[in-house]
Design a protein around this motif. Structure first.
Motif, PDB file in Angstrom:
ATOM      1  N   GLN A 182       0.805  -1.228   0.000  1.00  0.00           N
ATOM      2  CA  GLN A 182       0.000   0.000   0.000  1.00  0.00           C
ATOM      3  C   GLN A 182       0.833   1.270   0.000  1.00  0.00           C
ATOM      4  O   GLN A 182       0.518   2.227  -0.702  1.00  0.00           O
ATOM      5  CB  GLN A 182      -0.956  -0.004   1.193  1.00  0.00           C
ATOM      6  CG  GLN A 182      -2.066  -1.016   1.024  1.00  0.00           C
ATOM      7  CD  GLN A 182      -3.086  -0.946   2.139  1.00  0.00           C
ATOM      8  OE1 GLN A 182      -3.087  -0.028   2.949  1.00  0.00           O
ATOM      9  NE2 GLN A 182      -3.972  -1.926   2.168  1.00  0.00           N
ATOM     10  N   GLU A 183       1.914   1.287   0.746  1.00  0.00           N
ATOM     11  CA  GLU A 183       2.706   2.517   0.830  1.00  0.00           C
ATOM     12  C   GLU A 183       3.506   2.794  -0.444  1.00  0.00           C
ATOM     13  O   GLU A 183       4.038   3.887  -0.621  1.00  0.00           O
ATOM     14  CB  GLU A 183       3.641   2.472   2.042  1.00  0.00           C
ATOM     15  CG  GLU A 183       4.753   1.441   1.956  1.00  0.00           C
ATOM     16  CD  GLU A 183       4.341   0.029   2.384  1.00  0.00           C
ATOM     17  OE1 GLU A 183       5.233  -0.840   2.443  1.00  0.00           O
ATOM     18  OE2 GLU A 183       3.140  -0.186   2.646  1.00  0.00           O
ATOM     19  N   LYS A 184       3.598   1.821  -1.342  1.00  0.00           N
ATOM     20  CA  LYS A 184       4.357   1.997  -2.588  1.00  0.00           C
ATOM     21  C   LYS A 184       3.461   2.319  -3.790  1.00  0.00           C
ATOM     22  O   LYS A 184       3.958   2.612  -4.869  1.00  0.00           O
ATOM     23  CB  LYS A 184       5.159   0.724  -2.903  1.00  0.00           C
ATOM     24  CG  LYS A 184       6.196   0.368  -1.844  1.00  0.00           C
ATOM     25  CD  LYS A 184       7.303   1.390  -1.814  1.00  0.00           C
ATOM     26  CE  LYS A 184       8.414   0.956  -0.870  1.00  0.00           C
ATOM     27  NZ  LYS A 184       9.499   1.936  -0.818  1.00  0.00           N
ATOM     28  N   ARG A 185       2.160   2.269  -3.617  1.00  0.00           N
ATOM     29  CA  ARG A 185       1.237   2.524  -4.718  1.00  0.00           C
ATOM     30  C   ARG A 185       1.152   4.022  -4.999  1.00  0.00           C
ATOM     31  O   ARG A 185       1.217   4.841  -4.091  1.00  0.00           O
ATOM     32  CB  ARG A 185      -0.152   1.977  -4.375  1.00  0.00           C
ATOM     33  CG  ARG A 185      -0.137   0.483  -4.162  1.00  0.00           C
ATOM     34  CD  ARG A 185      -1.447  -0.035  -3.594  1.00  0.00           C
ATOM     35  NE  ARG A 185      -1.296  -1.432  -3.203  1.00  0.00           N
ATOM     36  CZ  ARG A 185      -2.201  -2.120  -2.518  1.00  0.00           C
ATOM     37  NH1 ARG A 185      -3.337  -1.544  -2.151  1.00  0.00           N
ATOM     38  NH2 ARG A 185      -1.970  -3.383  -2.206  1.00  0.00           N
ATOM     39  N   ASP A 186       0.969   4.344  -6.285  1.00  0.00           N
ATOM     40  CA  ASP A 186       0.867   5.743  -6.715  1.00  0.00           C
ATOM     41  C   ASP A 186      -0.593   6.028  -7.053  1.00  0.00           C
ATOM     42  O   ASP A 186      -1.138   5.450  -7.999  1.00  0.00           O
ATOM     43  CB  ASP A 186       1.758   5.984  -7.929  1.00  0.00           C
ATOM     44  CG  ASP A 186       1.789   7.440  -8.362  1.00  0.00           C
ATOM     45  OD1 ASP A 186       0.976   8.239  -7.851  1.00  0.00           O
ATOM     46  OD2 ASP A 186       2.617   7.778  -9.215  1.00  0.00           O
TER      47      ASP A 186
END
Length: 197
Positions: free
Chosen positions: A147-151
């Motif tokens: 989740q923290e890497k999604r744009d």
């Protein structure tokens, strides 16, 4: 137009009634087909010079900006408005695909051996009413993109295209240059194909 009607009975081209009438008149009383007024950019009798026709077109554009036209079926929206609505829907759909992938990871985490994963994943897909293959793809993409890497500016489909790229977390932060500077499916596929990613 019947013989009993006069020019005064014929709607003005600029009026609401004139927008749907077959025959309309200009402010000076000239009668012509509405289609002719639209093609010429004003009255075909009054607007003889290109400059006058351009001025008439500009006046029409200004009038439409000040008073947007309405249609009963709602099909008069601009292309930009339709694209924006479609973009919003696609973003919501992408959020749903990621959410389903995250849930699928909870039900059946990815392992080296996939044989044990298939039964609970298939049962979950059946309970949701979607195909196991689609749910497996959502799970694979969700696993590739924590989740923290999604744009949020980039579509789910583009995340799916980059899911196997070893440098995907850095790559997603550097879209191609352009008016919008965002990744699209086409530019993502080209980047993967040409190894420029």
């Amino acid at each position: 137009m019947s013989g009993e009607e006069t020019a005064a009975d014929t709607p003005l081209f600029w009026s609401e009634a004139g927008r749907t009438a077959v025959v309309v008149r200009c402010h000076l009383g000239h009668l012509a087909a509405r289609e002719t007024f639209e093609v010429v950019g004003g009255c075909p009798y009054c607007n003889h010079t290109p400059g006058e026709r351009i001025a008439a077109l500009q006046a029409t554009r200004r009038a439409n900006l000040q008073r947007p036209t309405r249609k009963a079926d709602g099909n008069d929206r601009s292309c930009a408005a339709i694209i924006q609505e479609g973009t919003d829907i696609a973003q919501r759909a992408g959020a749903v695909q990621f959410a389903l992938g995250d849930l699928a990871l909870e039900v059946a985490p990815l392992h080296e051996s996939h044989s044990d994963d298939l039964k609970p994943l298939s049962a979950f897909a059946e309970a949701l009413g979607i195909s196991p293959a689609a749910l497996a793809r959502y799970r694979r993409v969700a696993a590739a993109w924590p989740q923290e890497k999604r744009d949020s500016r980039t579509s789910w489909s583009t995340h799916a295209i980059f899911a196997t790229h070893p440098d995907r977390f850095n790559l997603i932060k550097h879209p191609p240059t352009g008016p919008k500077a965002v990744w699209t499916c086409r530019t993502a596929r080209n980047a993967m194909k040409h190894g420029s990613a």
